[in-house]
Design a protein around this motif. Structure first.
Motif, PDB file in Angstrom:
ATOM      1  N   GLU A 164     -26.693 -80.801  25.191  1.00 42.15           N
ATOM      2  CA  GLU A 164     -25.768 -81.731  24.544  1.00 42.15           C
ATOM      3  C   GLU A 164     -24.633 -80.980  23.855  1.00 42.15           C
ATOM      4  N   PHE A 165     -24.961 -79.848  23.248  1.00 39.37           N
ATOM      5  CA  PHE A 165     -23.955 -79.050  22.558  1.00 39.37           C
ATOM      6  C   PHE A 165     -22.944 -78.487  23.552  1.00 39.37           C
ATOM      7  N   GLU A 166     -23.439 -78.079  24.721  1.00 38.21           N
ATOM      8  CA  GLU A 166     -22.555 -77.547  25.754  1.00 38.21           C
ATOM      9  C   GLU A 166     -21.617 -78.643  26.280  1.00 38.21           C
ATOM     10  N   VAL A 167     -22.176 -79.839  26.512  1.00 41.49           N
ATOM     11  CA  VAL A 167     -21.352 -80.973  26.954  1.00 41.49           C
ATOM     12  C   VAL A 167     -20.333 -81.314  25.860  1.00 41.49           C
ATOM     13  N   PHE A 168     -20.765 -81.282  24.624  1.00 43.03           N
ATOM     14  CA  PHE A 168     -19.892 -81.567  23.483  1.00 43.03           C
ATOM     15  C   PHE A 168     -18.676 -80.650  23.470  1.00 43.03           C
ATOM     16  N   ARG A 169     -18.887 -79.355  23.595  1.00 47.83           N
ATOM     17  CA  ARG A 169     -17.755 -78.434  23.489  1.00 47.83           C
ATOM     18  C   ARG A 169     -16.830 -78.520  24.703  1.00 47.83           C
ATOM     19  N   LEU A 170     -17.397 -78.904  25.865  1.00 45.42           N
ATOM     20  CA  LEU A 170     -16.549 -79.098  27.042  1.00 45.42           C
ATOM     21  C   LEU A 170     -15.705 -80.370  26.904  1.00 45.42           C
TER      22      LEU A 170
ATOM     23  N   ASN B 186     -25.666 -89.784  24.271  1.00 46.68           N
ATOM     24  CA  ASN B 186     -26.638 -89.346  23.268  1.00 46.68           C
ATOM     25  C   ASN B 186     -25.984 -88.552  22.144  1.00 46.68           C
ATOM     26  N   LEU B 187     -25.083 -87.646  22.508  1.00 50.30           N
ATOM     27  CA  LEU B 187     -24.459 -86.822  21.470  1.00 50.30           C
ATOM     28  C   LEU B 187     -23.513 -87.635  20.594  1.00 50.30           C
ATOM     29  N   MET B 188     -22.824 -88.601  21.190  1.00 52.43           N
ATOM     30  CA  MET B 188     -21.951 -89.469  20.400  1.00 52.43           C
ATOM     31  C   MET B 188     -22.758 -90.264  19.386  1.00 52.43           C
ATOM     32  N   GLN B 189     -23.938 -90.701  19.821  1.00 49.82           N
ATOM     33  CA  GLN B 189     -24.811 -91.463  18.936  1.00 49.82           C
ATOM     34  C   GLN B 189     -25.326 -90.588  17.795  1.00 49.82           C
ATOM     35  N   LYS B 190     -25.737 -89.358  18.128  1.00 46.51           N
ATOM     36  CA  LYS B 190     -26.244 -88.445  17.105  1.00 46.51           C
ATOM     37  C   LYS B 190     -25.167 -88.084  16.077  1.00 46.51           C
ATOM     38  N   LEU B 191     -23.931 -87.989  16.552  1.00 40.62           N
ATOM     39  CA  LEU B 191     -22.833 -87.620  15.659  1.00 40.62           C
ATOM     40  C   LEU B 191     -22.226 -88.831  14.951  1.00 40.62           C
ATOM     41  N   GLY B 192     -22.631 -90.030  15.388  1.00 43.38           N
ATOM     42  CA  GLY B 192     -22.123 -91.245  14.779  1.00 43.38           C
ATOM     43  C   GLY B 192     -20.657 -91.485  15.096  1.00 43.38           C
ATOM     44  N   LEU B 193     -20.248 -91.128  16.326  1.00 43.88           N
ATOM     45  CA  LEU B 193     -18.847 -91.252  16.727  1.00 43.88           C
ATOM     46  C   LEU B 193     -18.693 -92.325  17.797  1.00 43.88           C
ATOM     47  N   GLN B 194     -17.473 -92.888  17.876  1.00 38.82           N
ATOM     48  CA  GLN B 194     -17.239 -94.010  18.784  1.00 38.82           C
ATOM     49  C   GLN B 194     -16.376 -93.652  19.995  1.00 38.82           C
ATOM     50  N   ASN B 195     -15.512 -92.647  19.872  1.00 40.01           N
ATOM     51  CA  ASN B 195     -14.589 -92.359  20.967  1.00 40.01           C
ATOM     52  C   ASN B 195     -14.173 -90.889  20.968  1.00 40.01           C
ATOM     53  N   GLN B 196     -13.354 -90.536  21.969  1.00 41.63           N
ATOM     54  CA  GLN B 196     -12.918 -89.148  22.159  1.00 41.63           C
ATOM     55  C   GLN B 196     -12.087 -88.645  20.983  1.00 41.63           C
ATOM     56  N   THR B 197     -11.258 -89.514  20.421  1.00 44.72           N
ATOM     57  CA  THR B 197     -10.424 -89.119  19.284  1.00 44.72           C
ATOM     58  C   THR B 197     -11.284 -88.694  18.098  1.00 44.72           C
ATOM     59  N   GLU B 198     -12.323 -89.479  17.812  1.00 43.89           N
ATOM     60  CA  GLU B 198     -13.233 -89.142  16.716  1.00 43.89           C
ATOM     61  C   GLU B 198     -13.987 -87.847  17.020  1.00 43.89           C
TER      62      GLU B 198
END
Length: 214
Positions: free
Chosen positions: A154-160, A187-199
């Motif tokens: 998830e962290f790798e997908v996040f940074r990409l 899953n990572l968006m949910q864990k970080l509590g974010l809604q979109n790419q800008t956030e």
């Protein structure tokens, strides 16, 4: 003699590393790799002591590659050399099996020192990273920042995603299906509590996670 393999997808970086390594009489470059698949081929075919590894290369990369190398040949010592300054990258790399972590902005003398230290069985990490590893190992360790709860994948997908890569591009780079990458993103968006790419980008900038991949 300390036998070293240099793994980086940029030829100019490998040339620079070879010059630094060549200045030490007891260092020898046993091989080079430009992607994760070449790394694994060299690991299986060559006998060497230290792998100097870029954290992000085509094919298998990052924490997954560290784990694969250690599973194949546990005695190989791994020094991660990355563009990323954020401590989270270093902590994850060490937990995955690396023995040291340096940024590419480090002085040549530090690289030589790091190689010698990990080749001798030691670890080369900053005091801050050592503290985070120690705190994380303590019973009842406090929960850290949201991105610290992400799995390595998830962290790798996040940074990409933060670098601007599309889901389809990430799938190709990580040898995953688009559906799998989309699931990781959700899953990572949910864990970080974010809604979109800008956030997502805003979060990365706030926590120093938006530096160039390397």
């Amino acid at each position: 003699m300390i036998r070293i393999v240099l793994a980086d997808d940029h030829a100019i970086v490998r040339e620079g590393l070879k010059r630094i390594v060549g200045d030490a009489k007891d260092f020898t470059v046993a091989g080079e790799a430009a992607d994760g698949n070449q790394v694994m081929q060299i690991v299986r075919e060559l006998d060497f002591d230290v792998l100097v590894l870029d954290l992000s290369m085509p094919g298998r990369s990052g924490m997954e590659l560290i784990k694969l190398v250690k599973a194949e040949k546990p005695k190989i010592r791994i020094l991660v050399l990355s563009m990323h300054q954020e401590m989270q990258y270093a902590v994850r790399a060490i937990k995955s099996g690396a023995s040291g972590y340096l940024t590419k902005e480090s002085a040549p003398a530090q690289l030589e020192q790091a190689i010698r230290k990990i080749a001798g069985g030691g670890a080369y990490i900053s005091a801050e990273v050592a503290e985070q590893l120690a705190l994380g190992a303590m019973p009842g360790a406090a929960q850290g920042l949201p991105h610290e709860t992400l799995s390595d994948r998830e962290f790798e997908v996040f940074r990409l995603l933060v670098s601007g890569a599309a889901v389809s591009d990430i799938a190709a780079k990580l040898n995953l299906s688009v559906k799998t990458v989309s699931t990781h993103k959700s899953n990572l968006m949910q864990k970080l509590g974010l809604q979109n790419q800008t956030e997502l980008v805003r979060y990365a900038l706030k926590h120093g996670l938006a530096d160039p991949l390397g």
